[in-house]
Scaffold this motif. Structure first.
Motif, mmCIF file in Angstrom:
data_model
loop_
_atom_site.group_PDB
_atom_site.id
_atom_site.type_symbol
_atom_site.label_atom_id
_atom_site.label_comp_id
_atom_site.label_asym_id
_atom_site.label_seq_id
_atom_site.Cartn_x
_atom_site.Cartn_y
_atom_site.Cartn_z
ATOM 1 N N PRO A 54 -3.990 -82.785 45.859
ATOM 2 C CA PRO A 54 -4.177 -81.896 44.979
ATOM 3 C C PRO A 54 -4.090 -80.287 45.621
ATOM 4 O O PRO A 54 -4.171 -79.978 46.731
ATOM 5 N N GLY A 55 -3.755 -79.369 44.732
ATOM 6 C CA GLY A 55 -3.648 -77.789 45.198
ATOM 7 C C GLY A 55 -2.430 -77.667 45.829
ATOM 8 O O GLY A 55 -2.270 -76.585 46.493
ATOM 9 N N THR A 56 -1.360 -78.526 45.736
ATOM 10 C CA THR A 56 -0.058 -78.087 46.412
ATOM 11 C C THR A 56 0.989 -78.250 45.294
ATOM 12 O O THR A 56 0.909 -78.644 44.044
ATOM 13 N N VAL A 57 2.315 -77.631 45.826
ATOM 14 C CA VAL A 57 3.352 -77.770 45.042
ATOM 15 C C VAL A 57 4.366 -78.164 45.788
ATOM 16 O O VAL A 57 4.551 -77.628 46.743
ATOM 17 N N SER A 58 5.196 -79.191 45.273
ATOM 18 C CA SER A 58 6.245 -79.712 45.500
ATOM 19 C C SER A 58 7.531 -78.699 45.579
ATOM 20 O O SER A 58 7.879 -78.004 44.618
ATOM 21 N N MET A 59 8.115 -78.610 46.847
ATOM 22 C CA MET A 59 9.379 -77.559 46.989
ATOM 23 C C MET A 59 10.304 -78.193 47.748
ATOM 24 O O MET A 59 9.896 -79.075 48.528
ATOM 25 N N LYS A 60 11.395 -77.941 47.565
ATOM 26 C CA LYS A 60 12.794 -78.394 48.226
ATOM 27 C C LYS A 60 13.649 -77.391 48.739
ATOM 28 O O LYS A 60 13.700 -76.145 47.778
#
Length: 77
Positions: A54-60
């Protein structure tokens, strides 16, 4: 310290992508650090939300886009 660790991670993944079929480097960024990762060349990775983080954003970072990877690798960040 975080910048040095991220740069080392990107450099190692970039080097491995030359011999292994690695296309993306995917991370889960804390929401307040999204802009920092975007400045490093990461984009938001739209996927199903993972309730374990929770409280995270997946990034690539896409290693097909060599310009972005090399720009960051050569930066003084």
């Amino acid at each position: 310290i975080g910048t040095r660790v991220l740069k080392e991670l990107i450099l190692r993944a970039r080097d491995l992508s030359g011999i292994l079929p690695i296309r993306f480097l995917v991370i889960d960024a804390f929401e307040e650090r999204v802009k920092w990762y975007e400045a490093a060349g990461f984009g938001v990775y739209h996927k199903k939300e993972d309730s374990r983080y929770p409280g995270t954003v997946s990034m690539k970072m896409d290693f097909i886009n060599k310009e972005v990877v090399e720009k960051y690798a050569e930066s003084r960040m």
